[in-house]
Design a protein around this motif. Structure first.
Motif, PDB file in Angstrom:
ATOM      1  N   LEU A 118       0.834  -1.206   0.000  1.00 29.65           N
ATOM      2  CA  LEU A 118       0.000   0.000   0.000  1.00 29.65           C
ATOM      3  C   LEU A 118       0.870   1.257   0.000  1.00 29.65           C
ATOM      4  O   LEU A 118       0.551   2.254  -0.656  1.00 29.65           O
ATOM      5  CB  LEU A 118      -0.935   0.005   1.216  1.00 29.65           C
ATOM      6  N   VAL A 119       1.981   1.211   0.715  1.00 30.55           N
ATOM      7  CA  VAL A 119       2.880   2.367   0.749  1.00 30.55           C
ATOM      8  C   VAL A 119       3.610   2.499  -0.590  1.00 30.55           C
ATOM      9  O   VAL A 119       3.726   3.599  -1.142  1.00 30.55           O
ATOM     10  CB  VAL A 119       3.875   2.250   1.927  1.00 30.55           C
ATOM     11  N   PHE A 120       4.062   1.375  -1.138  1.00 32.77           N
ATOM     12  CA  PHE A 120       4.756   1.440  -2.436  1.00 32.77           C
ATOM     13  C   PHE A 120       3.852   2.018  -3.526  1.00 32.77           C
ATOM     14  O   PHE A 120       4.273   2.817  -4.361  1.00 32.77           O
ATOM     15  CB  PHE A 120       5.242   0.050  -2.882  1.00 32.77           C
ATOM     16  N   GLN A 121       2.584   1.572  -3.488  1.00 37.72           N
ATOM     17  CA  GLN A 121       1.619   2.035  -4.484  1.00 37.72           C
ATOM     18  C   GLN A 121       1.530   3.572  -4.476  1.00 37.72           C
ATOM     19  O   GLN A 121       1.496   4.211  -5.522  1.00 37.72           O
ATOM     20  CB  GLN A 121       0.279   1.389  -4.124  1.00 37.72           C
ATOM     21  N   LYS A 122       1.550   4.173  -3.267  1.00 41.08           N
ATOM     22  CA  LYS A 122       1.484   5.631  -3.198  1.00 41.08           C
ATOM     23  C   LYS A 122       2.799   6.264  -3.631  1.00 41.08           C
ATOM     24  O   LYS A 122       2.820   7.297  -4.286  1.00 41.08           O
ATOM     25  CB  LYS A 122       1.097   6.072  -1.781  1.00 41.08           C
ATOM     26  N   ARG A 123       3.912   5.630  -3.285  1.00 42.19           N
ATOM     27  CA  ARG A 123       5.209   6.160  -3.726  1.00 42.19           C
ATOM     28  C   ARG A 123       5.264   6.208  -5.255  1.00 42.19           C
ATOM     29  O   ARG A 123       5.660   7.201  -5.854  1.00 42.19           O
ATOM     30  CB  ARG A 123       6.343   5.284  -3.173  1.00 42.19           C
ATOM     31  N   PHE A 124       4.851   5.124  -5.871  1.00 45.22           N
ATOM     32  CA  PHE A 124       4.839   5.046  -7.334  1.00 45.22           C
ATOM     33  C   PHE A 124       3.914   6.124  -7.913  1.00 45.22           C
ATOM     34  O   PHE A 124       4.268   6.851  -8.830  1.00 45.22           O
ATOM     35  CB  PHE A 124       4.366   3.649  -7.758  1.00 45.22           C
ATOM     36  N   ALA A 125       2.713   6.221  -7.326  1.00 47.39           N
ATOM     37  CA  ALA A 125       1.717   7.150  -7.860  1.00 47.39           C
ATOM     38  C   ALA A 125       2.142   8.606  -7.663  1.00 47.39           C
ATOM     39  O   ALA A 125       1.969   9.433  -8.569  1.00 47.39           O
ATOM     40  CB  ALA A 125       0.370   6.897  -7.196  1.00 47.39           C
ATOM     41  N   PHE A 126       2.679   8.942  -6.503  1.00 46.10           N
ATOM     42  CA  PHE A 126       3.087  10.332  -6.255  1.00 46.10           C
ATOM     43  C   PHE A 126       4.161  10.760  -7.265  1.00 46.10           C
ATOM     44  O   PHE A 126       4.159  11.888  -7.760  1.00 46.10           O
ATOM     45  CB  PHE A 126       3.618  10.497  -4.829  1.00 46.10           C
ATOM     46  N   ALA A 127       5.083   9.823  -7.560  1.00 41.41           N
ATOM     47  CA  ALA A 127       6.123  10.137  -8.542  1.00 41.41           C
ATOM     48  C   ALA A 127       5.506  10.382  -9.923  1.00 41.41           C
ATOM     49  O   ALA A 127       5.896  11.306 -10.645  1.00 41.41           O
ATOM     50  CB  ALA A 127       7.141   9.004  -8.609  1.00 41.41           C
ATOM     51  N   GLN A 128       4.513   9.566 -10.277  1.00 42.24           N
ATOM     52  CA  GLN A 128       3.850   9.743 -11.574  1.00 42.24           C
ATOM     53  C   GLN A 128       3.154  11.104 -11.659  1.00 42.24           C
ATOM     54  O   GLN A 128       3.152  11.741 -12.710  1.00 42.24           O
ATOM     55  CB  GLN A 128       2.800   8.642 -11.786  1.00 42.24           C
ATOM     56  N   LEU A 129       2.539  11.520 -10.560  1.00 43.80           N
ATOM     57  CA  LEU A 129       1.871  12.812 -10.554  1.00 43.80           C
ATOM     58  C   LEU A 129       2.885  13.924 -10.809  1.00 43.80           C
ATOM     59  O   LEU A 129       2.667  14.810 -11.651  1.00 43.80           O
ATOM     60  CB  LEU A 129       1.151  13.039  -9.217  1.00 43.80           C
ATOM     61  N   LEU A 130       4.017  13.879 -10.086  1.00 46.24           N
ATOM     62  CA  LEU A 130       5.044  14.917 -10.288  1.00 46.24           C
ATOM     63  C   LEU A 130       5.543  14.910 -11.730  1.00 46.24           C
ATOM     64  O   LEU A 130       5.757  15.966 -12.328  1.00 46.24           O
ATOM     65  CB  LEU A 130       6.220  14.685  -9.333  1.00 46.24           C
ATOM     66  N   ARG A 131       5.706  13.737 -12.302  1.00 49.80           N
ATOM     67  CA  ARG A 131       6.208  13.658 -13.683  1.00 49.80           C
ATOM     68  C   ARG A 131       5.208  14.240 -14.679  1.00 49.80           C
ATOM     69  O   ARG A 131       5.553  14.513 -15.822  1.00 49.80           O
ATOM     70  CB  ARG A 131       6.522  12.202 -14.056  1.00 49.80           C
TER      71      ARG A 131
END
Ligand code: ZN
Length: 490
Positions: A118-131
């Motif tokens: 669940l934490v990894f999923q948010k890490r991945f998603a937050f990075a995608q948002l910034l990109r």
């Protein structure tokens, strides 16, 4: 100097002047295009926007053929390994793992991701948002694969992730009093557990009070009851009371789908917006995705009470649906912000689809201007959050900036910079993002992130989840029967 001279993930010392072919500046009348200008940031703020800055700066960076824009405000920001992609070509929901069958409820719903996943999923998603040039995010994820609601622990971790990566967030674990259960093919029954919903709300209120303002103000909080048809009136009454007392935005999905409409009609004899209005629960703190099923009278209620629509055109356009219409909502005086909600979490693509769908359903080119959709992705979201210092580049605003490459070969020929970006329809030209004056992303790089490794890990995690779909699909068919290939396999 170039952007490469700035330390990634940090706020540069002293004043930094960024020059570019185009800047979306803001004055008292709204966004304005500034050609060959400069923006100066100092600390976490915008100090100046205009022609070349006459004062002293620590460094001057000429970005050339780029567009310096306010970062996007994403009111329904994908923070998931998106499972709605599995609902585009497959359905109905009860046959494809999107409504729990009675047998799954009887065995006891379980968390299909581990806490670490669940934490990894948010890490991945937050990075995608910034990109994708998104600087402010109100995360959204599915509850179908959860045991019930979202957890405080994963949102505490999300707050630290936002601080680590440099993403501005409004966080709140989603809670609910009930859900739909499939008891026979196509037969859906709402079930409620009032006490469980209220416990979720209590946890969310405590989280909101404890976490607001963390990481230098980068982390703010909201209350996020999940979907209107899964909430009791008591849960919503207490939610809105806490929102008023604590000054928190509330995000509640309503007027968003046909199943919701049918359930609301059956349980409450009316539409969701009307139900809330009758209980005096509509307010300007309410952010309501997606309004595609809103009646004219529902929209009048939104207008009268200052409700903001979170408009997410891409996820609906895939099903041939959309807001009816952007023009009608704006003519009524309804505030519209935007959200990504699905993969790819690309606000530029969402603006492009929003423009096309808005014109298709609302009066041709007069139905919606390019400026209006850009305003929605910036100013509309910022205003919904009561933050005039976001979504705009002007002195005193937060230095939340996205830099788009107008010289990208995919964009030839370029026209006006906003049109070039939106008609080009991809956020992949995002070259840099500053959040609160800090360089959070440069050429896809984010502190502590290795994109290739993360993509592999995300795919493996998603594949593990898909393998569990038979557990919560009516009749428990095999995965390849739930999700057959586009063409028969040769
Ligand atoms: Zn949504």
């Amino acid at each position: 100097m170039t952007l490469a001279s700035l330390p990634l993930g940090q706020r540069p010392e002293g004043r930094t002047a960024l020059g570019a072919r185009w800047i979306v500046a803001c004055d008292e009348n709204g966004h304005r295009l500034l050609r060959d200008g400069e923006i100066v940031i100092e600390g976490s703020e915008v100090l100046y926007v205009g022609p070349e800055f006459p004062g002293e700066v620590a460094r001057r960076i000429d970005l050339g053929e780029m567009l310096i824009s306010p970062g996007f405000v994403d009111l329904d920001a994908l923070s998931d390994l998106d499972t709605t992609l599995l609902s585009v070509d497959y359905g109905p929901g009860w046959a494809t793992g999107r409504v729990w069958p009675q047998s799954y409820v009887d065995r006891g719903p379980y968390e299909m991701y581990s806490p670490e996943e669940l934490v990894f999923q948010k890490r991945f998603a937050f990075a995608q948002l910034l990109r994708n040039g998104i600087t402010t995010a109100l995360p959204i994820a599915s509850l179908f694969y959860r045991e019930w609601g979202e957890t405080v622990a994963e949102f505490e971790a999300a707050a630290d992730l936002a601080g680590e990566l440099g993403l501005r967030v409004w966080l709140g674990p989603a809670f609910r009093s009930g859900g739909m259960v499939c008891t026979a093919p196509g037969v859906l029954e709402p079930v409620f557990d009032e006490a469980r919903g209220l416990r979720g709300l209590e946890d969310a209120i405590a989280f909101a009070g404890r976490m607001a303002g963390r990481h230098g103000g980068l982390v703010q909080t909201m209350l996020a009851p999940d979907r209107v048809e899964t909430c009791t009136i008591d849960l919503l009454r207490r939610t809105m009371a806490a929102s008023a007392e604590m000054g928190l935005p509330v995000r509640l999905h309503m007027a968003q789908g046909r199943m919701e409409r049918a359930v609301m009609a059956r349980l409450h004899g009316t539409t969701a917006p009307d139900w809330l209005a009758r209980h005096d629960l509509l307010s300007e703190r309410l952010i309501a995705p997606h309004a595609v099923e809103a009646e004219d009278a529902d929209l009048d209620l939104y207008a009268a009470h200052g409700v903001t629509i979170a408009h997410c055109p891409l996820v609906y356009a895939r099903d041939g649906e959309g807001l009816r219409s952007f023009r009608r909502c704006r003519d009524k005086g309804i505030r519209i912000g935007m959200g990504t909600d699905t993969a790819p979490p690309d606000m530029v693509l969402n603006m492009a689809v929003g423009l096309m769908m808005g014109r298709a359903v609302g009066g041709g080119a007069e139905g919606l201007t390019t400026a209006e959709i850009f305003d929605a992705a910036t100013i509309g979201g910022a205003d919904a959050l009561g933050r005039p210092d976001l979504g705009r580049l002007r002195p005193g605003a937060r230095a939340d900036i996205a830099v788009f490459d107008l010289a990208d070969p995919w964009f030839a020929p370029g026209v006006d910079p906003i049109q070039t970006l939106i008609f080009g329809a991809t956020g992949r030209v995002t070259r840099a993002v500053f959040v609160d004056g800090r360089l959070s992303m440069r050429d896809g790089a984010i502190v502590g992130h290795a994109p290739d490794d993360m993509r592999r890990q995300a795919q493996a995690q998603f594949d593990r989840l898909v393998a569990k779909y038979p557990d919560r699909t009516f009749g428990h068919p095999a995965v390849d029967r739930i999700f057959p290939p586009t063409y028969p396999l040769l």
